[in-house]
Design a protein around this motif. Structure first.
Motif, short mmCIF file in Angstrom:
data_model
loop_
_atom_site.label_atom_id
_atom_site.label_comp_id
_atom_site.label_asym_id
_atom_site.label_seq_id
_atom_site.Cartn_x
_atom_site.Cartn_y
_atom_site.Cartn_z
N THR A 1 16.02 48.79 40.85
CA THR A 1 17.47 48.82 40.63
C THR A 1 17.79 48.15 39.30
O THR A 1 17.20 47.13 38.96
CB THR A 1 18.21 48.09 41.77
OG1 THR A 1 17.87 48.71 43.02
CG2 THR A 1 19.71 48.15 41.57
N VAL A 2 18.72 48.74 38.55
CA VAL A 2 19.08 48.23 37.23
C VAL A 2 20.56 47.88 37.21
O VAL A 2 21.40 48.68 37.64
CB VAL A 2 18.78 49.27 36.13
CG1 VAL A 2 19.14 48.70 34.75
CG2 VAL A 2 17.31 49.70 36.17
N ILE A 3 20.89 46.69 36.71
CA ILE A 3 22.27 46.27 36.53
C ILE A 3 22.57 46.22 35.03
O ILE A 3 21.82 45.60 34.27
CB ILE A 3 22.56 44.90 37.19
CG1 ILE A 3 23.85 44.27 36.64
CG2 ILE A 3 21.42 43.92 36.98
CD1 ILE A 3 25.12 44.98 36.97
N VAL A 4 23.64 46.89 34.62
CA VAL A 4 24.06 46.90 33.21
C VAL A 4 25.41 46.20 33.12
O VAL A 4 26.42 46.69 33.63
CB VAL A 4 24.17 48.33 32.65
CG1 VAL A 4 24.53 48.29 31.17
CG2 VAL A 4 22.86 49.09 32.87
N ASP A 5 25.41 45.05 32.48
CA ASP A 5 26.63 44.26 32.29
C ASP A 5 27.37 44.80 31.07
O ASP A 5 26.87 44.72 29.95
CB ASP A 5 26.26 42.79 32.10
CG ASP A 5 27.48 41.87 32.02
OD1 ASP A 5 28.56 42.33 31.60
OD2 ASP A 5 27.34 40.68 32.36
N GLU A 6 28.57 45.35 31.29
CA GLU A 6 29.38 45.91 30.21
C GLU A 6 30.68 45.14 30.03
O GLU A 6 31.75 45.71 29.80
CB GLU A 6 29.66 47.39 30.47
CG GLU A 6 28.41 48.26 30.44
CD GLU A 6 28.69 49.75 30.63
OE1 GLU A 6 27.75 50.55 30.47
OE2 GLU A 6 29.85 50.11 30.95
N ALA A 7 30.60 43.81 30.09
CA ALA A 7 31.79 42.98 29.99
C ALA A 7 32.55 43.20 28.68
O ALA A 7 33.77 43.10 28.63
CB ALA A 7 31.41 41.50 30.13
N TYR A 8 31.80 43.52 27.60
CA TYR A 8 32.42 43.66 26.28
C TYR A 8 32.57 45.13 25.86
O TYR A 8 32.77 45.42 24.68
CB TYR A 8 31.61 42.87 25.25
CG TYR A 8 31.59 41.40 25.58
CD1 TYR A 8 32.63 40.56 25.20
CD2 TYR A 8 30.54 40.84 26.32
CE1 TYR A 8 32.64 39.22 25.54
CE2 TYR A 8 30.54 39.50 26.66
CZ TYR A 8 31.59 38.69 26.28
OH TYR A 8 31.60 37.36 26.62
N TYR A 9 32.49 46.00 26.81
CA TYR A 9 32.59 47.44 26.56
C TYR A 9 33.79 47.80 25.68
O TYR A 9 33.68 48.61 24.75
CB TYR A 9 32.67 48.17 27.90
CG TYR A 9 33.06 49.62 27.82
CD1 TYR A 9 32.09 50.61 27.60
CD2 TYR A 9 34.39 50.02 27.96
CE1 TYR A 9 32.45 51.95 27.52
CE2 TYR A 9 34.74 51.36 27.87
CZ TYR A 9 33.78 52.31 27.65
OH TYR A 9 34.13 53.64 27.56
N ASP A 10 34.93 47.22 25.96
CA ASP A 10 36.17 47.62 25.29
C ASP A 10 36.24 47.22 23.83
O ASP A 10 37.11 47.72 23.10
CB ASP A 10 37.36 47.00 26.02
CG ASP A 10 37.47 47.49 27.45
OD1 ASP A 10 37.80 48.66 27.65
OD2 ASP A 10 37.21 46.69 28.38
N PHE A 11 35.36 46.34 23.37
CA PHE A 11 35.41 45.88 21.98
C PHE A 11 34.45 46.62 21.06
O PHE A 11 34.45 46.39 19.85
CB PHE A 11 35.12 44.38 21.92
CG PHE A 11 36.16 43.53 22.60
CD1 PHE A 11 37.41 43.37 22.04
CD2 PHE A 11 35.89 42.91 23.81
CE1 PHE A 11 38.38 42.60 22.67
CE2 PHE A 11 36.85 42.14 24.44
CZ PHE A 11 38.11 41.99 23.87
N VAL A 12 33.63 47.49 21.61
CA VAL A 12 32.60 48.16 20.81
C VAL A 12 33.23 49.20 19.89
O VAL A 12 34.06 50.01 20.31
CB VAL A 12 31.56 48.84 21.72
CG1 VAL A 12 30.55 49.62 20.88
CG2 VAL A 12 30.84 47.80 22.57
N ASP A 13 32.82 49.17 18.62
CA ASP A 13 33.28 50.15 17.63
C ASP A 13 32.21 51.17 17.27
O ASP A 13 32.51 52.19 16.64
CB ASP A 13 33.73 49.43 16.35
CG ASP A 13 35.03 48.67 16.55
OD1 ASP A 13 35.89 49.15 17.30
OD2 ASP A 13 35.20 47.59 15.94
N ALA A 14 30.96 50.91 17.63
CA ALA A 14 29.86 51.82 17.27
C ALA A 14 30.13 53.21 17.85
O ALA A 14 30.36 53.35 19.06
CB ALA A 14 28.54 51.28 17.80
N PRO A 15 30.11 54.24 17.02
CA PRO A 15 30.50 55.59 17.49
C PRO A 15 29.56 56.20 18.52
O PRO A 15 29.97 57.06 19.30
CB PRO A 15 30.52 56.41 16.20
CG PRO A 15 29.61 55.68 15.26
CD PRO A 15 29.78 54.23 15.58
#
Length: 424
Positions: A252-266
């Motif tokens: 099982t894999v957990i991906v923490d995306e707490a900062y998802y909303d701040f990413v600018d990389a296209p």
């Protein structure tokens, strides 16, 4: 003419003192009647009940923007947010040292979230408020998954705690990059899990090859933090997706995306689509960052229903009703999210530019904080910054001479940039 964040006498008490007194009297007799008494403004209601007074002072920053949305109907939301920026910057300066240490949203919650929170005040006596189911549906729509693929928790930290309990007990093996967000490895260690910490590579990214080598048939859980905290870095999108998909066939894999909303990389993509594909993957999100609700503790897990059922068995309680209402409103306030993203970009660019001008190494931040080489112990820089009125992040071993600085308002970052030469 009144301006956003302020109220004239007429705006604060549209029906005059006698009407307010009558409404307050009705409140003492019947709370339900007060909720229907339109002659009492939210500000006056808070003062009357004592909620809006703390040591003789009205709660700062909580009411001005909310009041403006109600009283100043002719003011655009954009103008309101610009006034909010000025009010927040003034309030934070008056409160003492500026907090650039915990990756908080310096602007706090959106005005619409504040309205929703205050409108829900009488629900503080309720167990299992209906808003929890409503928020679950709102978030499911927000990320594009069925409702039964969402679990609402007390912050994303509770997602990580339940994962440690569900997968790490009795010596369960957990593989994680290091340094990273510490909650899951820390929770696992307290449960005697076999936590394998894999050092980051020389670009401060997850060393996916080294992590893959640590994953075996006895591995119960793999932790990924993307973007990573404290380094602010983003892993190569395709390489990480291949890593997650490959290892989801083994564990099982957990991906923490707490900062998802701040990413600018296209080319950055969430891993939510892999959840929809039926993989044993959990994606965690939070209302603490872009939504500014860190103190209200609302988080989310996105996973298959069977995995969420396993995690639910370890959930310790319900999120508070105010956080639920605020998060539900904030998720639907796209204008505020756009505003916060832009202000974060402005502050982040100011700091990165100044550091590069000084010749400092800086990681490619895709978050609301910056990680840079100070060339001296972090504790020394912390003390120097505090003397200048700023609180910055602690050390993250083994990078004990690298600093993590959270992004404040643009005005705060201008002030911080001005003192950089004196603290480095």
């Amino acid at each position: 003419m009144a301006t956003c964040g302020t109220s004239t006498g007429a705006a604060a008490a549209p029906d005059g003192p006698s009407a307010r007194a009558q409404s307050h009297s009705r409140f003492t007799a019947s709370l339900s009647e007060v909720r229907m008494a339109e002659s009492v403004s939210r500000r006056q209601w808070l003062v009357n009940t004592g909620i809006g007074v703390a040591g003789g002072m009205a709660l700062p920053g909580l009411l001005p923007a909310m009041e403006a949305t109600r009283v100043l109907g002719g003011v655009s939301y954009g103008e309101l947010l610009n006034q909010l920026e000025r009010d927040v910057t003034t309030m934070r300066r008056a409160a003492g040292p500026i907090r650039l240490c915990y990756n908080e949203n310096p602007f706090g919650m959106s005005p619409k979230a504040k309205d929703a929170l205050m409108a829900s005040w009488t629900q503080h006596t309720w167990y299992d408020p209906p808003i929890r189911a409503e928020l679950r549906a709102t978030f499911a729509k927000h990320v594009g998954v069925p409702v039964d693929h969402v679990l609402v928790t007390q912050g994303s930290s509770e997602v990580l705690a339940t994962l440690a309990l569900a997968y790490g007990q009795n010596g369960g093996k957990i593989v994680a990059p290091w340094p990273t967000f510490e909650d899951l490895p820390r929770y696992g260690a307290t449960l005697n899990a076999a936590v394998q910490k894999v050092p980051l590579d020389d670009r401060f990214d997850h060393d996916l090859y080294a992590m893959d080598a640590k994953i075996g048939n006895d591995t119960k859980l793999v932790f990924v933090c993307n973007p990573n905290n404290p380094t602010a870095t983003l892993n190569d999108d395709q390489a990480l997706r291949d890593f997650v998909k490959t290892n989801a066939k083994r564990t099982t894999v957990i991906v923490d995306e707490a900062y998802y909303d701040f990413v600018d990389a296209p080319n950055y993509r969430s891993m939510v689509d892999l959840v929809l594909a039926g993989e044993p993957i959990i994606v965690s999100r939070t209302a603490s960052k872009i939504h500014g609700l860190a103190g209200l503790r609302v988080g989310f897990a996105v996973a298959r229903p069977d995995i969420l059922a396993k995690l639910s068995a370890y959930v310790t309680g319900d999120p508070n009703v105010f956080g639920l209402h605020a998060a539900n409103a904030s998720l639907q306030d796209s204008a505020y999210q756009t505003f916060i993203k832009q202000k974060n970009r402005e502050g982040r660019a100011l700091l990165i530019s100044a550091l590069k001008t000084m010749g400092r190494k800086v990681t490619d931040s895709q978050t609301n904080f910056v990680f840079f080489h100070a060339g001296q112990p972090v504790a020394t820089v912390q003390a120097a910054a505090l003397a200048k009125g700023f609180v910055i992040g602690r050390a993250f071993p083994p990078y004990t001479d690298w600093c993590r600085v959270s992004i404040g308002t643009p005005e705060e970052m201008q002030r911080f940039v001005a003192i950089l030469p004196s603290i480095l």
